[in-house]
Design an enzyme around this catalytic site. Structure first.
Site, short mmCIF file in Angstrom:
data_model
loop_
_atom_site.label_atom_id
_atom_site.label_comp_id
_atom_site.label_asym_id
_atom_site.label_seq_id
_atom_site.Cartn_x
_atom_site.Cartn_y
_atom_site.Cartn_z
N LYS A 1 39.50 33.86 42.47
CA LYS A 1 39.26 34.97 43.38
C LYS A 1 38.04 34.75 44.27
O LYS A 1 38.02 35.20 45.42
CB LYS A 1 39.09 36.27 42.58
CG LYS A 1 40.39 36.74 41.92
CD LYS A 1 40.15 38.00 41.12
CE LYS A 1 41.47 38.58 40.62
NZ LYS A 1 42.18 37.68 39.73
N GLU B 1 32.31 43.18 42.71
CA GLU B 1 32.75 43.89 43.91
C GLU B 1 32.19 45.32 43.88
O GLU B 1 32.02 45.91 42.81
CB GLU B 1 34.27 43.97 43.99
CG GLU B 1 34.94 42.64 44.31
CD GLU B 1 36.45 42.76 44.42
OE1 GLU B 1 36.98 43.86 44.09
OE2 GLU B 1 37.10 41.79 44.82
N HIS C 1 43.57 49.41 34.75
CA HIS C 1 43.89 48.39 35.76
C HIS C 1 45.30 47.82 35.59
O HIS C 1 45.64 46.83 36.22
CB HIS C 1 42.86 47.25 35.74
CG HIS C 1 41.45 47.70 35.91
ND1 HIS C 1 40.99 48.29 37.07
CD2 HIS C 1 40.39 47.69 35.05
CE1 HIS C 1 39.70 48.60 36.92
NE2 HIS C 1 39.34 48.26 35.72
N ARG D 1 53.12 34.34 43.25
CA ARG D 1 54.32 34.42 42.41
C ARG D 1 55.08 35.69 42.76
O ARG D 1 54.66 36.46 43.61
CB ARG D 1 53.91 34.49 40.93
CG ARG D 1 52.92 35.62 40.64
CD ARG D 1 52.66 35.81 39.18
NE ARG D 1 51.55 36.70 38.89
CZ ARG D 1 51.58 38.03 38.92
NH1 ARG D 1 52.71 38.63 39.24
NH2 ARG D 1 50.52 38.76 38.62
#
Length: 652
Positions: free
Chosen positions: A116, A200, A235, A297
């Site tokens: 990421k 973040e 999440h 994917r």
């Protein structure tokens, strides 16, 4: 075109890929672990190969075994599904090096988007807006702590190699950062083999918006519009829909164009998803939508995109892997109606702990719904893999119609004795705030009290259940019922049963039935208007199952049966689910305080911290890190702390 396809996955996605392959005239090969020897995906394939023990690390995650299975069966291609090895660039390269077709993006594209931190840096250079945060190489606790302070709390810790909600922790205050970082890193290491993280800024009114993209080897890239996946718990997505509610044409154009730029930046081929986080504090706006990550994917929620576009994404994957161009141009693609997908999980609907065991009764409702499942009645839910039983997908002209249709299916879910989140789903879909489109990723937490079914039924449910049971017994002429023969007690939320086995209260039968509930007796006419409902009873082992506001199971009451079991009330720390102890924070004889973490149990991709119920001392510690435990096993006991008496006899 591919002639024989091996699916390097299990469960519903393996079955779904096989369905398209079969329609295209392609033979299929399944792989399976010990736990899946009799699984539906194995029964559905043309051939199957055993690849190892039940733990995924010894079977589905061993690329060499999967490639060997492909060669053994003469398969010329491998489709990874999602999860497991689907985003493993080394495995993709190994498949290609073995002379097989890889039904997925190029390994270099997977690598570019696999971490990421690197992906965010690449997206910045491609002109794609990214979330403010820290993605540097300095992974020291000191640097990460300082960066979190600079970003400003709350912050989100994310594993750079993460996905599927794993390796993510929201931190609200500096005092919680170190513990959250440790937990996140441990989970990331176990799940992805990489414990590096990024930080973040936590968006306070976040919407999770993602765009489906497709690329081919001829340089073409298209998008298939957006999905909204904001309804999440821990999440993990629970309900997904397409298109996103409240998305205007200008914002859609901006976000989809950014997604295409992102795909082109890595020369993308095949199916992929660009995930964005939107600050929805002032609605959906193009200048408040930020890149989060790319999933290289197929996604779990891909059916909602298929429903609104009329495209079979698996067919596209196979065609593109075979060297063909994308079948449609961007101008040929359009949105038609609205689609919603709900994930039915095998879990306790009260605390969301996994619920394992045999599916003695499992009857999916296919009427006007698309059901994607990897199970049939008689199969077993184990603790080795993801606890999703099925995906319920509907497509209707409007969002409200789609929501109600999914809710209606959930109200008729027939599963026994495994528990599910069906009642939780339909409550969410019927909630006024959801129906208004005013949703964020905090929706479930905000409305938890409204969404969770009650632990015990209300009096009306007791009485209505009693009538349904009595009517069912009378109809089957098993025996005469008198007021002291039928006793009901609730053992918590369970599941409803098919109508063919039960009895509807709006039946024309007119008969007064004596029933006794909680010590009260009453003779009730079956035609009582207040009890006219879609209620029926099914006799199961130990009692009856009743579908009603929470899915209740009523057990036959034995007044001579003793009660009493270990519980947190007496200090016993009990395993709430079968799983593996991954951390033990205390030792025998340690003094602990109320709420202190004692150990961490992992099962079905989820960590569960066990804490001290009150101040006391740890005794009878029976496990260590790595121990496998069964549900309701006593792991240790916290003995209440006592005061030392003073010479005068008064406590000090």
């Amino acid at each position: 075109m591919i002639a024989k396809l091996l699916i390097a996955n299990r469960g519903e996605i393996a079955c779904r890929i096989m369905r398209t392959a079969r329609a295209m005239g392609i033979a299929t090969v399944a792989v399976y672990s010990d736990a899946d020897a009799k699984a539906l995906h194995v029964r559905s394939a043309d051939e199957s190969v055993h690849i190892g023990p039940s733990p995924a690390a010894e079977s589905y995650l061993v690329g060499e075994k999967i490639i060997a299975a492909a060669k053994q069966t003469g398969a010329d291609a491998i489709h990874p599904g999602y999860g497991f090895l689907s985003e493993n660039a080394d495995f993709a390269q190994a498949v290609i090096d073995a002379g097989l077709i890889w039904v997925g993006p190029k390994p270099e594209s997977i690598r570019a988007m696999g971490l990421k931190d690197a992906a965010k840096q690449l997206m910045r250079s491609a002109g794609v807006p990214v979330t403010p945060g820290y993605d540097g190489s300095d992974q020291s606790v000191e640097r990460l702590t300082a960066e979190a302070e600079a970003i400003g709390y709350p912050v989100l810790i994310k594993a750079v190699a993460g996905g599927g909600g794993k390796g993510m922790r929201k931190v609200d205050a500096p005092a919680d950062f170190a513990a959250a970082l440790e937990s996140c890193r441990r989970e990331a290491k176990a799940s992805f083999g990489n414990d590096e993280v990024l930080l973040e800024k936590w968006i306070t009114s976040p919407r999770h918006i993602e765009v489906q993209v497709f690329g081919d080897s001829h340089g073409n890239v298209v998008h298939l519009f957006e999905r909204d996946c904001s309804l999440q718990r821990r999440h993990q997505k629970v309900i997904e829909e397409a298109p996103a509610p409240g998305m205007d044409a200008a914002t859609r154009e901006a976000i989809c164009a950014a997604a295409v730029r992102a795909a082109k930046a890595v020369d993308y081929e095949g199916a992929g998803t660009i995930e964005f986080i939107a600050d929805a504090s002032d609605g959906l706006r193009a200048d408040r939508i930020f890149f989060m990550e790319m999933n290289t994917r197929l996604q779990v929620e891909h059916p909602v995109t298929e429903e609104i576009t009329g495209v079979d994404l698996v067919e596209w994957q196979i065609c593109i892997a075979s060297g063909h161009q994308i079948p449609l141009s961007q101008e040929d693609l359009s949105i038609n109606g609205h689609a919603i997908e709900a994930r039915l999980y095998a879990e306790d609907p009260i605390d969301f702990l996994p619920s394992t065991g045999p599916l003695k009764i499992y009857r999916p409702h296919f009427e006007r719904a698309r059901i994607e499942t990897g199970y049939e009645e008689g199969d077993e839910i184990t603790g080795f893999y993801d606890p999703m039983i099925e995906k319920i997908v509907v497509h209707r002209d409007s969002r409200s119609e789609a929501a109600q249709a999914v809710a209606d299916v959930c109200k008729r879910i027939d599963v026994w004795p495994v528990q599910t989140n069906a009642a939780f789903i339909w409550r969410a879909l019927e909630h006024p705030e959801f129906l208004s489109g005013d949703i964020t990723t905090g929706f479930i937490e905000k409305h938890k009290a409204d969404l969770l079914p009650p632990r015990e039924p209300e009096d009306e449910v007791f009485w209505a259940g009693a009538v349904a049971i009595a009517a069912s017994e009378w109809q089957n002429r098993k025996h005469d019922l008198v007021d002291d023969r039928l006793e009901l007690v609730s053992s918590g939320p369970a599941q409803p049963w098919r109508e063919a086995w039960g009895f509807r209260l709006n039946s024309p039968i007119e008969r007064g039935i004596p029933v006794r509930v909680n010590g009260q007796s009453e003779t009730v006419e079956l035609s009582d208007s207040w009890k006219r409902s879609e209620l029926y009873a099914e006799k199961v082992e130990g009692g009856w199952a009743i579908p009603r506001s929470g899915r209740w199971f009523f057990a036959e009451y034995d007044r001579h049966e003793g009660v009493g079991a270990a519980s947190a009330a007496d200090g016993a720390i009990i395993a709430p689910m079968p799983g593996k102890v991954i951390a033990v924070d205390v030792a025998e004889g340690d003094a602990v305080t109320a709420g202190q973490r004692l150990m961490v149990l992992e099962a079905m991709k989820m960590e569960h911290a066990l804490t001290a119920p009150f101040d006391g001392v740890v005794e009878g510690l029976s496990v260590s890190a790595g121990s496998q435990v069964q549900v309701e096993a006593v792991l240790c006991t916290v003995v209440p702390a006592t005061s030392t008496p003073s010479p005068s006899g008064e406590g000090q």
